[in-house]
Design an enzyme around this catalytic site. Structure first.
Site, PDB file in Angstrom:
ATOM      1  N   ASN A 105       1.033  -1.191  -0.210  1.00 28.83           N
ATOM      2  CA  ASN A 105      -0.184  -0.530  -0.077  1.00 28.83           C
ATOM      3  C   ASN A 105       0.898   1.441  -0.335  1.00 28.83           C
ATOM      4  O   ASN A 105       1.538   1.402   1.139  1.00 28.83           O
ATOM      5  CB  ASN A 105      -0.794  -0.277   1.102  1.00 28.83           C
ATOM      6  CG  ASN A 105      -1.122   1.112   1.332  1.00 28.83           C
ATOM      7  OD1 ASN A 105      -1.289   2.013   0.461  1.00 28.83           O
ATOM      8  ND2 ASN A 105      -2.541   1.853   2.463  1.00 28.83           N
ATOM      9  N   TRP A 106       1.275   1.921  -1.074  1.00 31.79           N
ATOM     10  CA  TRP A 106       1.883   3.299  -1.237  1.00 31.79           C
ATOM     11  C   TRP A 106       1.233   4.291  -0.669  1.00 31.79           C
ATOM     12  O   TRP A 106       1.938   5.853  -0.417  1.00 31.79           O
ATOM     13  CB  TRP A 106       2.013   3.413  -2.405  1.00 31.79           C
ATOM     14  CG  TRP A 106       2.951   2.611  -3.216  1.00 31.79           C
ATOM     15  CD1 TRP A 106       3.943   0.740  -2.501  1.00 31.79           C
ATOM     16  CD2 TRP A 106       4.389   2.833  -4.152  1.00 31.79           C
ATOM     17  NE1 TRP A 106       4.808   0.907  -3.502  1.00 31.79           N
ATOM     18  CE2 TRP A 106       5.032   1.495  -4.235  1.00 31.79           C
ATOM     19  CE3 TRP A 106       4.834   3.705  -5.844  1.00 31.79           C
ATOM     20  CZ2 TRP A 106       5.987   1.528  -5.828  1.00 31.79           C
ATOM     21  CZ3 TRP A 106       5.466   3.839  -6.064  1.00 31.79           C
ATOM     22  CH2 TRP A 106       6.729   2.048  -5.990  1.00 31.79           C
ATOM     23  N   LYS A 107       0.018   4.544  -0.204  1.00 33.73           N
ATOM     24  CA  LYS A 107      -0.558   5.271   0.048  1.00 33.73           C
ATOM     25  C   LYS A 107      -0.336   6.688  -0.706  1.00 33.73           C
ATOM     26  O   LYS A 107      -0.203   6.782  -1.960  1.00 33.73           O
ATOM     27  CB  LYS A 107      -0.323   5.529   1.441  1.00 33.73           C
ATOM     28  CG  LYS A 107      -0.397   4.208   2.782  1.00 33.73           C
ATOM     29  CD  LYS A 107       0.176   4.514   4.143  1.00 33.73           C
ATOM     30  CE  LYS A 107      -0.305   3.116   5.174  1.00 33.73           C
ATOM     31  NZ  LYS A 107      -0.191   3.108   6.417  1.00 33.73           N
TER      32      LYS A 107
ATOM     33  N   HIS B 170      -9.297   1.476   4.737  1.00 29.74           N
ATOM     34  CA  HIS B 170      -8.088   1.368   5.701  1.00 29.74           C
ATOM     35  C   HIS B 170      -8.710   2.371   6.551  1.00 29.74           C
ATOM     36  O   HIS B 170      -9.233   2.917   6.545  1.00 29.74           O
ATOM     37  CB  HIS B 170      -6.878   1.980   4.967  1.00 29.74           C
ATOM     38  CG  HIS B 170      -5.728   1.640   4.727  1.00 29.74           C
ATOM     39  ND1 HIS B 170      -4.976   2.934   6.176  1.00 29.74           N
ATOM     40  CD2 HIS B 170      -4.964   1.261   4.788  1.00 29.74           C
ATOM     41  CE1 HIS B 170      -4.215   2.391   6.679  1.00 29.74           C
ATOM     42  NE2 HIS B 170      -3.853   1.486   5.821  1.00 29.74           N
TER      43      HIS B 170
ATOM     44  N   GLU C 222      -6.701   4.869   7.928  1.00 26.14           N
ATOM     45  CA  GLU C 222      -5.863   6.300   7.785  1.00 26.14           C
ATOM     46  C   GLU C 222      -7.725   7.006   7.192  1.00 26.14           C
ATOM     47  O   GLU C 222      -7.426   8.269   7.081  1.00 26.14           O
ATOM     48  CB  GLU C 222      -5.022   6.526   6.916  1.00 26.14           C
ATOM     49  CG  GLU C 222      -3.857   6.443   7.660  1.00 26.14           C
ATOM     50  CD  GLU C 222      -2.900   4.994   6.966  1.00 26.14           C
ATOM     51  OE1 GLU C 222      -2.557   4.498   5.655  1.00 26.14           O
ATOM     52  OE2 GLU C 222      -1.935   4.679   7.414  1.00 26.14           O
TER      53      GLU C 222
ATOM     54  N   GLU D 163      -5.242  -4.901  10.580  1.00 28.86           N
ATOM     55  CA  GLU D 163      -4.330  -3.875  10.806  1.00 28.86           C
ATOM     56  C   GLU D 163      -4.252  -2.923  12.350  1.00 28.86           C
ATOM     57  O   GLU D 163      -4.828  -1.988  12.421  1.00 28.86           O
ATOM     58  CB  GLU D 163      -4.022  -2.825   9.129  1.00 28.86           C
ATOM     59  CG  GLU D 163      -3.913  -3.451   8.240  1.00 28.86           C
ATOM     60  CD  GLU D 163      -3.500  -2.210   6.913  1.00 28.86           C
ATOM     61  OE1 GLU D 163      -2.421  -2.693   6.948  1.00 28.86           O
ATOM     62  OE2 GLU D 163      -3.860  -1.845   6.988  1.00 28.86           O
TER      63      GLU D 163
ATOM     64  N   GLY E 299       2.853   1.407  10.988  1.00 37.29           N
ATOM     65  CA  GLY E 299       4.093   3.170  10.733  1.00 37.29           C
ATOM     66  C   GLY E 299       4.530   3.566  11.706  1.00 37.29           C
ATOM     67  O   GLY E 299       5.041   4.444  12.137  1.00 37.29           O
TER      68      GLY E 299
ATOM     69  N   SER F  66       3.399  -2.653  10.044  1.00 37.46           N
ATOM     70  CA  SER F  66       5.388  -2.416  10.118  1.00 37.46           C
ATOM     71  C   SER F  66       5.955  -3.337  10.147  1.00 37.46           C
ATOM     72  O   SER F  66       6.272  -4.086  11.125  1.00 37.46           O
ATOM     73  CB  SER F  66       5.505  -1.778  12.802  1.00 37.46           C
ATOM     74  OG  SER F  66       4.846  -0.552  12.041  1.00 37.46           O
TER      75      SER F  66
ATOM     76  N   GLY G 127       2.965  -1.039   4.224  1.00 34.73           N
ATOM     77  CA  GLY G 127       2.805  -0.082   3.985  1.00 34.73           C
ATOM     78  C   GLY G 127       4.493   0.366   3.428  1.00 34.73           C
ATOM     79  O   GLY G 127       4.999   0.741   2.685  1.00 34.73           O
TER      80      GLY G 127
END
Ligand code: 13P
Length: 246
Positions: free
Chosen positions: A9-11, A92, A94, A161, A167, A207, A228
């Site tokens: 997931n490159w966000k 997600h 976020e 997640e 992160g 992570s 990520g």
């Protein structure tokens, strides 16, 4: 037997200059046919990535639940498909935090993506507060409660997640990951039956890195990873793919 699945997931990272990372990652994926690999990129990079690595799975990170309409700034499943995406992440944490998306929203998006023929990775996971209160299983069960009774692994993947692990460099213990994945699979079985529980892959995310991937991916009920930061470069993502390939 569920095939391992590792998705990046490159966000909000990635310009055309980074396509060379995807090219290297795709080359490794092709050499490891026993594991499914995908990268979910920003919308603007979908078509260039598909052109750069034809046949490699490129996905998106969100989709609107409607087919079209007055929704400024949003994107439909058909648009993603036309750009060449084959999968999409929904729900997600976020997006739940930043865009106030609910689990109901996530399942509506999943239905729209499924109807367009996209594979769906639906995310769930508890906050640190919920974890400390011993509420993890209850929270993730509520987040997947709207799973359709005919859900199957050919179109649906679930990603666990823990929000506090994303992160941060922190992860649950291996025993905690295995226990939560087991609880998710039991809930899938209760809601959608044995076929769903047998075929739907449950990925761990938060992570994951080259140092911890092999141990996490070997846990029972862990069918892969949603990665990520460590998916942004071939240097870090390739060892994770290799760990999944066994
Ligand atoms: P990190 O691997 O950077 O912790 O991110 C995990 C994630 O949110 C993947 O969707």
């Amino acid at each position: 037997m569920r095939r391992k699945f590792v998705a990046g997931n490159w966000k909000m990272h990635g310009l055309k200059a980074q396509l060379k990372e995807i090219e290297s990652i795709a080359a490794t994926a092709t050499a490891k046919p026993g594991v499914d690999v995908a990268i979910c990129v920003p919308f603007t990079l979908i078509a260039p990535a598909v052109a750069a690595v034809p046949g490699f799975a490129i996905g998106a990170q969100d989709v609107h639940e409607s087919g079209s309409g007055a929704h400024t700034g949003c994107i439909s499943a058909e648009m993603l498909k036309e750009a060449g995406a084959t999968l999409v992440i929904v729900g997600h944490s976020e997006r739940r935090a930043d865009q106030h998306e609910t689990s109901h929203d996530a399942w509506a998006k999943a239905a729209a993506a499924r109807a367009a023929g996209l594979h769906v990775i639906l995310c769930c996971g508890e906050t640190e507060e919920e974890r400390d209160a011993g509420e993890t299983d209850r929270v993730v069960a509520a987040q997947i409660a709207e799973i359709p009774s005919d859900a199957r692994g050919d179109w649906l993947t679930i990603a666990y997640e823990p929000r506090w692990a994303i992160g941060t460099g922190k992860t649950p213990t291996e025993a905690e990951i295995a226990a939560t994945h087991g609880a998710i699979r039991a809930k899938v079985q209760e809601l959608a039956g044995a076929d769903a529980a047998d075929t739907i892959r449950i990925l761990y995310g938060g992570s994951m890195n080259p140092a911890n991937a092999a141990a996490i991916l070997a846990l029972s009920d862990v069918d892969g990873g949603l990665v990520g930061g460590a998916s942004l470069t071939a240097e870090k993502f390739v060892p994770i793919i290799e760990a999944a390939a066994g």
